[in-house]
Motif scaffolding. Structure first.
Motif, PDB file in Angstrom:
ATOM      1  N   UNK A  71       0.779  -1.242   0.104  1.00 51.93           N
ATOM      2  CA  UNK A  71      -0.218  -0.067  -0.069  1.00 51.93           C
ATOM      3  C   UNK A  71       0.944   1.157   0.052  1.00 51.93           C
ATOM      4  N   UNK A  72       0.372   2.301  -0.951  1.00 48.39           N
ATOM      5  CA  UNK A  72       1.194   3.509  -0.913  1.00 48.39           C
ATOM      6  C   UNK A  72       0.171   4.773  -0.293  1.00 48.39           C
ATOM      7  N   UNK A  73       0.946   5.437   0.316  1.00 43.67           N
ATOM      8  CA  UNK A  73       0.319   6.698   1.023  1.00 43.67           C
ATOM      9  C   UNK A  73       0.497   7.965  -0.038  1.00 43.67           C
ATOM     10  N   UNK A  74      -0.433   8.334  -0.639  1.00 41.36           N
ATOM     11  CA  UNK A  74      -0.460   9.460  -1.570  1.00 41.36           C
ATOM     12  C   UNK A  74       0.165  10.679  -0.815  1.00 41.36           C
ATOM     13  N   UNK A  75      -0.156  10.872   0.249  1.00 46.83           N
ATOM     14  CA  UNK A  75       0.462  12.243   1.150  1.00 46.83           C
ATOM     15  C   UNK A  75       1.953  11.969   1.336  1.00 46.83           C
ATOM     16  N   UNK A  76       2.457  10.668   1.592  1.00 46.05           N
ATOM     17  CA  UNK A  76       3.617  10.345   1.513  1.00 46.05           C
ATOM     18  C   UNK A  76       4.343  10.507   0.336  1.00 46.05           C
TER      19      UNK A  76
END
Length: 101
Positions: A71-76
């Motif tokens: 999973x990837x955090x768009x904010x990160x």
């Protein structure tokens, strides 16, 4: 012509007229030459598409095998991109700030 096979090809009238016009204009010595080039271009296009699919499959496999897969955090991602942009600007001696958003 060795290694050739005779084929009968039916073309829409507009395409046949285009081939005849190209032959009459001297672009090709015959309709066979024009169609031969068309088939070579089609074959090259098919190979390029197959190569692109293979590159995409390899990239996918490399991505899945990478330690950051998941999973990837768009904010990160946004923070990381802004940090990279700021570092690149610093390296170029620019001081303008990135736009907020």
């Amino acid at each position: 012509m060795s290694g050739a096979e005779r084929m009968t090809v039916l073309l829409p009238e507009a395409e046949a007229a285009g081939i005849r016009a190209a032959v009459e204009a001297g672009e090709y010595g015959s309709a066979s030459e024009a169609l031969g080039e068309a088939v070579r271009l089609w074959s090259d296009s098919r190979q390029a598409r197959a190569d692109a699919v293979e590159r995409l499959r390899r990239a996918w496999d490399e991505g899945v095998a990478s330690p950051t897969y998941g999973p990837v955090s768009f904010d990160d991602l946004r923070r990381e991109a802004r940090a990279r942009l700021a570092a690149a600007r610093d390296a170029l001696g620019r001081t303008d700030a990135p736009h907020a958003g």
